[in-house]
Design an enzyme around this catalytic site. Structure first.
Site, PDB file in Angstrom:
ATOM      1  CB  CYS A   8      -6.340  -0.329   3.185  1.00 27.16           C
ATOM      2  SG  CYS A   8      -6.953  -1.367   4.515  1.00 27.16           S
ATOM      3  CB  CYS A  26     -12.662  -0.097   1.593  1.00 28.11           C
ATOM      4  SG  CYS A  26     -11.937  -1.747   1.730  1.00 28.11           S
TER       5      CYS A  26
END
Length: 452
Positions: free
Chosen positions: A115, A438
């Site tokens: 991510c 995250c």
């Protein structure tokens, strides 16, 4: 056992601080962000979207380069984050660099940190500039999630190998008779990619873990999601998303805005949605999770020498970045673990940050991060602090929406949130911002930026 964990956390915090200080040694050159662009984020709708990943990246980078006064051939390198490049785009940064006409002499490479791949590209570019290896770097991220591969399972791959090895008609008939319906069951690359292979949990299940741990209710999640949509709607109406460049498909259709927005979203509407990841008892739904989208972002980074030589405007400066690891089953707390050492290193408190961007993978995940920093037990046990880190003012967090309303193309988001954070700082005449994500697999990334 608690005492052992506390000592381990303190040792880990000390180790991180020492390593980070080595990385931020004095004498390194400052790194500036000159300019940046992104495409609209286009929601995946159960079929391949209108643009391949390379086309998305070209769509935001061409206008960015056309605005510059220097010869594009002076770019030292191109670095792009991408998690799922297509088979024709294995090193998508190089593909795009050549299609842009930068010249065969300009090296280009692709990074992958799930991510945070886009933020990793920025960090890699910043390090090369800081060390004097580069002066002008294009860095960003891209993801065409709607084009994620659908694969054959291993049984089918083995059968195809046997079929190709068969030489005679008899061997082929025998092999054909071994084909079973189960061989045709596809492997959905996107679903596999959003599941951690070590702990065996999908990203949504890890969000459910955090909701349970920190007592984040369904009501709180849905309220956060609605606010994300409303904030994005306001930003669109007021023209605050200056970084977006329109896209044009092969039929002449124009895409100007993030199209997953639900401006009329309400808590009552979201309350009707069923849980996706823990169907009997969960609270994480499609409505309070990030959307699956296609999109890209590219930024131009420069050294002080390049800024002066080419008389470049400066949007801001990358002050520092930090990366952290944690339990993959609690991966959504990555921002807490990445931002804390960064704040300590620069002797900052939450009130010293003017605006924040924390990627909205899930409403539960962002809210859990906020609660973790206010939880003295968590901060002592997991972060090695003496007490709670403090409170983040949600009025200064993701003020123009986030992944829930505009989507989370995984290779892009790390670059997008840094670019938009700098735009927010500029629009509000503010100085300091923090961007964080995250990361699937149990990591967190954070970047501290300031306006020039």
């Amino acid at each position: 056992m608690a005492e052992v964990k506390k000592k381990t956390a303190k040792k880990t915090a000390t180790r991180k601080k020492t390593a980070s200080n080595r990385g931020a040694a004095s004498g390194q050159r400052p790194v500036y962000i000159v300019d940046g662009s992104r495409t609209p984020h286009l929601k995946a709708r159960n079929k391949p979207g209108p643009f391949a990943a390379a086309d998305l990246l070209l769509g935001c980078t061409r206008p960015l380069l056309l605005r510059q006064a220097f010869d594009p051939g002076l770019i030292d390198e191109v670095i792009t984050g991408c998690v799922m490049p297509g088979p024709d785009e294995a090193n998508i940064a190089r593909v795009v660099a050549l299609r842009l006409g930068l010249g065969k002499h300009v090296p280009a490479w692709t990074v992958q940190r799930n991510c945070a791949s886009g933020m990793q590209a920025l960090d890699s570019a910043a390090k090369n500039i800081a060390l004097g290896r580069s002066d002008l770097v294009l860095a960003g991220g891209v993801e065409a999630m709607s084009h994620a591969p659908v694969l054959w399972n291993e049984q089918m791959v083995a059968w195809l190998g046997a079929w190709m090895s068969a030489k005679t008609m008899g061997q082929r008939l025998k092999t054909l008779g071994q084909l079973r319906l189960q061989h045709l069951k596809p492997v959905i690359g996107l679903l596999r990619g959003l599941t951690d292979p070590v702990v065996g949990l999908s990203m949504g299940q890890t969000a459910e873990n955090l909701a349970w741990r920190f007592g984040v209710s369904r009501q709180a999640m849905d309220e956060f999601a609605v606010r994300s949509h409303h904030r994005l709607a306001a930003a669109q109406q007021e023209g605050r998303l200056d970084e977006i460049e329109p896209l044009y498909d092969s039929r002449g259709k124009v895409y100007e805005h993030d199209d997953g927005i639900r401006a009329d979203s309400t808590v009552e509407q979201l309350g009707k949605l069923k849980p996706v990841f823990d169907k009997p008892f969960g609270n994480v739904t499609a409505g309070n999770s990030a959307q699956v989208t296609d999109g890209s972002a590219m930024l131009l980074l420069a050294s002080e020498k390049a800024v002066k030589q080419h008389d470049l405007p400066v949007l801001g400066r990358i002050v520092d970045a930090n990366w952290a690891g944690l339990d993959a089953a609690q991966m959504g707390l990555g921002p807490v673990h990445a931002m804390t050492p960064l704040m300590q290193r620069h002797k900052l408190k939450p009130e010293d940050i003017d605006y924040w961007e924390i990627n909205e993978a899930f409403a539960a995940q962002v809210l859990a991060c906020l609660r973790a920093w206010e939880d003295s037990d968590y901060c002592k046990t997991e972060l090695g602090l003496r007490g709670a880190m403090g409170r983040i003012d949600q009025a200064r967090l993701n003020i123009d929406g986030g992944g829930i309303s505009l989507g989370h193309p995984v290779g892009t988001s790390g670059a997008r949130i840094v670019l938009h954070l700098l735009q927010v700082l500029k629009q509000h005449n503010a100085k300091r911002g923090m961007a964080s994500l995250c990361i699937g697999g149990g990591q967190g990334g954070a970047m501290l930026v300031e306006t020039a």
